[in-house]
Design an enzyme around this catalytic site. Structure first.
Site, PDB file in Angstrom:
ATOM      1  N   ASP A 202       0.832  -1.274  -0.116  1.00  0.00           N
ATOM      2  CA  ASP A 202       0.112   0.037  -0.003  1.00  0.00           C
ATOM      3  C   ASP A 202       0.988   1.301  -0.013  1.00  0.00           C
ATOM      4  O   ASP A 202       1.799   1.302   0.640  1.00  0.00           O
ATOM      5  CB  ASP A 202      -0.862  -0.007   1.176  1.00  0.00           C
ATOM      6  CG  ASP A 202      -2.087   0.948   1.178  1.00  0.00           C
ATOM      7  OD1 ASP A 202      -1.956   2.287   0.976  1.00  0.00           O
ATOM      8  OD2 ASP A 202      -3.276   0.664   1.355  1.00  0.00           O
ATOM      9  N   ILE A 203       0.458   2.270  -0.840  1.00  0.00           N
ATOM     10  CA  ILE A 203       1.304   3.456  -0.954  1.00  0.00           C
ATOM     11  C   ILE A 203       1.322   4.188   0.177  1.00  0.00           C
ATOM     12  O   ILE A 203       2.200   4.935   0.372  1.00  0.00           O
ATOM     13  CB  ILE A 203       1.188   4.070  -2.404  1.00  0.00           C
ATOM     14  CG1 ILE A 203       2.257   4.931  -3.030  1.00  0.00           C
ATOM     15  CG2 ILE A 203      -0.299   4.922  -2.213  1.00  0.00           C
ATOM     16  CD1 ILE A 203       3.352   3.990  -3.584  1.00  0.00           C
TER      17      ILE A 203
ATOM     18  N   HIS B  61     -10.112  -5.602  -2.915  1.00  0.00           N
ATOM     19  CA  HIS B  61      -8.761  -5.954  -2.274  1.00  0.00           C
ATOM     20  C   HIS B  61      -8.890  -6.184  -0.888  1.00  0.00           C
ATOM     21  O   HIS B  61      -9.845  -5.721  -0.226  1.00  0.00           O
ATOM     22  CB  HIS B  61      -7.665  -4.705  -2.709  1.00  0.00           C
ATOM     23  CG  HIS B  61      -8.242  -3.218  -2.076  1.00  0.00           C
ATOM     24  ND1 HIS B  61      -9.380  -2.763  -2.983  1.00  0.00           N
ATOM     25  CD2 HIS B  61      -8.280  -2.914  -1.072  1.00  0.00           C
ATOM     26  CE1 HIS B  61      -9.632  -1.504  -2.294  1.00  0.00           C
ATOM     27  NE2 HIS B  61      -8.979  -1.507  -1.131  1.00  0.00           N
TER      28      HIS B  61
ATOM     29  N   GLU C  70     -12.382   3.605  -1.260  1.00  0.00           N
ATOM     30  CA  GLU C  70     -11.525   4.397  -2.266  1.00  0.00           C
ATOM     31  C   GLU C  70     -11.255   3.869  -3.587  1.00  0.00           C
ATOM     32  O   GLU C  70     -11.320   4.696  -4.564  1.00  0.00           O
ATOM     33  CB  GLU C  70     -10.095   4.718  -1.343  1.00  0.00           C
ATOM     34  CG  GLU C  70      -9.403   5.968  -1.910  1.00  0.00           C
ATOM     35  CD  GLU C  70      -7.849   5.922  -1.098  1.00  0.00           C
ATOM     36  OE1 GLU C  70      -6.842   5.914  -2.186  1.00  0.00           O
ATOM     37  OE2 GLU C  70      -7.906   5.904   0.089  1.00  0.00           O
TER      38      GLU C  70
ATOM     39  N   HIS D 111      -6.653  -5.767   2.642  1.00  0.00           N
ATOM     40  CA  HIS D 111      -5.225  -5.127   3.504  1.00  0.00           C
ATOM     41  C   HIS D 111      -4.638  -6.121   4.302  1.00  0.00           C
ATOM     42  O   HIS D 111      -5.572  -6.815   5.094  1.00  0.00           O
ATOM     43  CB  HIS D 111      -5.757  -3.988   4.223  1.00  0.00           C
ATOM     44  CG  HIS D 111      -6.220  -3.041   3.529  1.00  0.00           C
ATOM     45  ND1 HIS D 111      -5.576  -1.646   3.139  1.00  0.00           N
ATOM     46  CD2 HIS D 111      -7.382  -2.817   2.967  1.00  0.00           C
ATOM     47  CE1 HIS D 111      -6.432  -0.713   2.382  1.00  0.00           C
ATOM     48  NE2 HIS D 111      -7.629  -1.425   2.242  1.00  0.00           N
TER      49      HIS D 111
END
Ligand code: AMP
Length: 131
Positions: free
Chosen positions: A28-29, A92, A87, A94
């Protein structure tokens, strides 16, 4: 095409942690903790629970293998799992290395790590991922 599909296609760079024929994992960025990883299906579906049963089950097993690699790379009490999806409209999961409950707090200020450190973290996880 979602931003995650562009990442999978290599059109947008990512810090790759693991991959197989159906799933892709990358950092994750905006990590809440070092090693915060996203697992995405290569199939473009918005809502995780709209995935067909077989894909959802396989994604969970793939996530289990990624979590083991995260834990091997970054010893932690456990690897936590969260699903938000508010978002980015591409399903996805996490995966977050946990030392305490606060490590799962998505409202806290995100870490800002230099690119070299992000690359080193991803390479470390990838090196522990058994293909
Ligand atoms: P959510 O959809 O609420 O689960 O949040 C999407 C997550 O994707 C956020 O934690 C973002 O930091 C992350 N994200 C968005 N764009 C990228 C990207 N290009 N590379 C890596 N992570 C991203």
């Amino acid at each position: 095409m979602t931003i995650f599909s562009k990442i999978i296609a290599g059109e947008i760079p990512s810090y790759k942690c693991a991959e197989d024929d159906r799933f892709y994992a990358f950092l994750d960025i905006n990590p809440v903790a070092k090693g915060h990883t996203l697992v995405v299906p290569k199939q473009e579906v918005d809502y995780l629970f709209d995935l067909d049963d077989d894909t959802l089950a396989a994604m969970m097993v793939f996530s289990k293998r990624v979590a083991a690699a995260i834990r091997a790379a970054y010893p932690c009490r456990k690897v936590g799992m969260a699903v938000l999806g508010l978002e980015v409209n591409h399903a996805h999961i996490h995966l977050i290395p946990l030392q305490s409950e606060g490590d799962m707090d998505f409202r806290k200020e995100k870490l800002q790590l230099p690119a070299e450190e992000m690359q080193a973290i991803a390479d470390n996880i990838l090196s522990h991922f058994s293909a």
